[in-house]
Motif scaffolding. Structure first.
Motif, PDB file in Angstrom:
ATOM      1  N   ALA A   1       0.830  -1.193   0.000  1.00 49.24           N
ATOM      2  CA  ALA A   1       0.000   0.000   0.000  1.00 49.24           C
ATOM      3  C   ALA A   1       0.873   1.255   0.000  1.00 49.24           C
ATOM      4  N   PRO A   2       0.366   2.376  -0.561  1.00 48.21           N
ATOM      5  CA  PRO A   2       1.142   3.617  -0.571  1.00 48.21           C
ATOM      6  C   PRO A   2       1.511   4.121   0.820  1.00 48.21           C
ATOM      7  N   ASN A   3       0.704   3.787   1.840  1.00 47.62           N
ATOM      8  CA  ASN A   3       1.007   4.239   3.197  1.00 47.62           C
ATOM      9  C   ASN A   3       2.227   3.537   3.775  1.00 47.62           C
ATOM     10  N   THR A   4       2.505   2.312   3.319  1.00 49.96           N
ATOM     11  CA  THR A   4       3.553   1.491   3.938  1.00 49.96           C
ATOM     12  C   THR A   4       4.509   0.894   2.898  1.00 49.96           C
ATOM     13  N   PRO A   5       5.097   1.730   2.049  1.00 50.32           N
ATOM     14  CA  PRO A   5       5.981   1.187   1.010  1.00 50.32           C
ATOM     15  C   PRO A   5       7.280   0.612   1.558  1.00 50.32           C
TER      16      PRO A   5
END
Length: 488
Positions: free
Chosen positions: A184-188
């Protein structure tokens, strides 16, 4: 000020920037400020990852060399162990994990599950003899063989990213597949570390690829619709899961979907410690951001007022023992983003509008910091209310009364979801009868741990398709081929 190292893509054995050097900021849930930068993958970057994974599966011995796979997956596990401190930092700064939660679902449980996969892998049945059978005047010898399905796209969420990444990536690699991980973009960063350490471990080029970007859908939709990708393994919302099934249909792509939940904990009237069972139902771990959390508490109508009083006292006692970044006793921090905070608060307001009784909480807590803090919240509700039927994915519990065992089962099953749940009773047989009738992929009876790396995990109904973890989790990535040859 950035805290985390830059998250780079890993494509065809090379750690690199995105096309044109594009990046995006990673926003920390505790502060609402950037904590790192990540490569912002373009369509060309995703195309390169798909091509690399396809080439590695079709032209190398990865799919047939089990010894090599075990050797490298074990080496990768050792490197993750050596980087526990960094994993903790990623879980805290990217996903908003409280320090007391890091040693549970975020890091320890993920690495323990990795060990379970390695321990279970020798149990995979690669060939099965079906003996001989006579037909059309001659005999045939028959057997089946299990083979890796091919290229796997693993699309993972932000809530417990390491745990889900391990669940998909390690199983697929052991099965002999090549993998494209899209976090996810929050947790790359929790995805990027797979690429960094795979490069250090010496993985063949293209076997594991990692891509991510600011657009949450670009890479996923490309992989779902591309015929070179054989299987999509997705964990996330039911809405996105439905879209993946729809978009994957033209290529008849196999999909594994681990989706939403609205799991019920049923506390029966004969529970040995009724007060404790109710009190521990507080939804506070990781701010309720878990698909399998028990967000509906079902209690006997005859003890409903007692249960509400217990909850009020429990939440009051819990007080402000959450939201401190440096407190190792805290298991609850912020929700992951501004968007998620707004979503959760919209449900809090909806609950009030629906006529639910607010027992505790219900407020944002800017005094905790500039991040995305919502205090632990509980409502007394009925099962027809949207706050009791829809997945909120935040620290919001609803308590619902039932008349008898049949009514409890009805309420538990009167849900679009069926992922997990629990039953508490002083009568084991009674609890087991109820557990067997709740339509859910996992059930805890009297506190038993029904989610572990050596157990299959997945859901009924809108909670998904297929199973992750356990031996079954590896087998999800295998095809079965029947072979018969005419007897001499």
């Amino acid at each position: 000020m950035t805290i985390l190292p830059d998250a780079k893509l890993y494509i065809d054995g090379v750690l690199r920037d995105a096309e044109g050097g594009a990046t995006f900021d990673v926003i920390g849930p505790w502060t609402g400020e950037p904590v790192g930068k990540a490569a912002d993958a373009s369509a060309a970057d995703v195309e390169a990852a798909i091509a690399a994974a396809r080439r590695a599966f079709d032209t190398t011995d990865w799919s047939t060399n089990a010894d090599l796979r075990v050797k490298l997956v074990t080496k990768l596990r050792e490197l993750f162990e050596a980087n526990r401190g960094r994993l903790s930092d990623l879980a805290r700064h990217e996903a908003g994990a409280a320090l007391g939660a890091v040693g549970r679902a975020h890091v320890d449980m993920a690495l323990d599950g990795w060990d379970d996969y390695l321990r279970l892998f020798p149990q995979v049945t690669w060939e099965k003899d079906y003996g001989t059978r006579s037909s059309f005047g001659f005999e045939s010898h028959r057997k089946t063989v299990s083979e890796p399905i091919g290229v796997v796209a693993a699309i993972t969420p932000w809530n417990v990213p390491l745990y889900v990444n391990v669940g998909k990536v390690v199983a697929a690699l052991l099965a002999g597949c090549t993998v494209i991980l899209k976090p996810a973009p929050n947790t790359p960063g929790m995805g990027a570390i797979f690429g960094e350490l795979a490069a250090e471990a010496g993985f063949p080029a293209g076997v594991l690829n990692v891509v991510f970007g600011s657009d949450p859908a670009l890479a996923g939709e490309m992989m779902v619709t591309d015929p070179r990708v054989d299987l999509i393994s997705f964990t996330g919302s039911t809405g996105v899961g439905k879209r993946i099934m729809e978009q994957g249909a033209p290529t008849l792509k196999r999909v594994f979907l681990e989706l939403g939940g609205k799991s019920a904990k049923i506390v029966l009237d004969d529970a040995p410690n009724f007060a404790m069972e109710v009190a521990t139902a507080m939804l506070v771990f990781h701010a309720g951001q878990g698909c399998a959390v028990q967000s509906r508490l079902l209690v006997p109508a005859s003890r409903y007022e007692e249960a509400k009083a217990i909850l009020k006292h429990s939440y009051a006692s819990f007080g402000d023992n959450w939201g401190d970044f440096d407190n190792p006793q805290h298991i609850m921090g912020p929700v992951v983003s501004q968007r998620q905070m707004e979503r959760v608060m919209s449900y809090v307001e909806l609950g009030k509008e629906e006529g639910a009784t607010l027992l505790a909480g219900g407020n944002m807590r800017p005094d905790k910091g500039n991040g995305y803090f919502i205090e632990p919240t509980a409502f007394a509700a009925t099962n027809d209310m949207r706050i009791a039927r829809e997945e909120i994915f935040g620290p919001v519990l609803v308590v619902i009364p039932f008349e008898d065992d049949e009514d409890a089962i009805r309420i538990a099953n009167e849900s679009d979801y069926g992922l997990s749940g629990g039953v508490a009773s002083g009568d084991f047989d009674r609890a087991m009868r109820i557990a067997r009738r709740v339509r859910s992929g996992s059930i805890s009876v009297n506190g038993g741990m029904c989610i572990a790396g050596d157990l299959p995990f997945g859901g009924y109904k809108a909670s998904g398709v297929g199973r992750e973890w356990g031996l079954e989790g590896i087998e999800e990535f295998l095809e079965t081929k029947a072979i018969a040859w005419r007897a001499a």
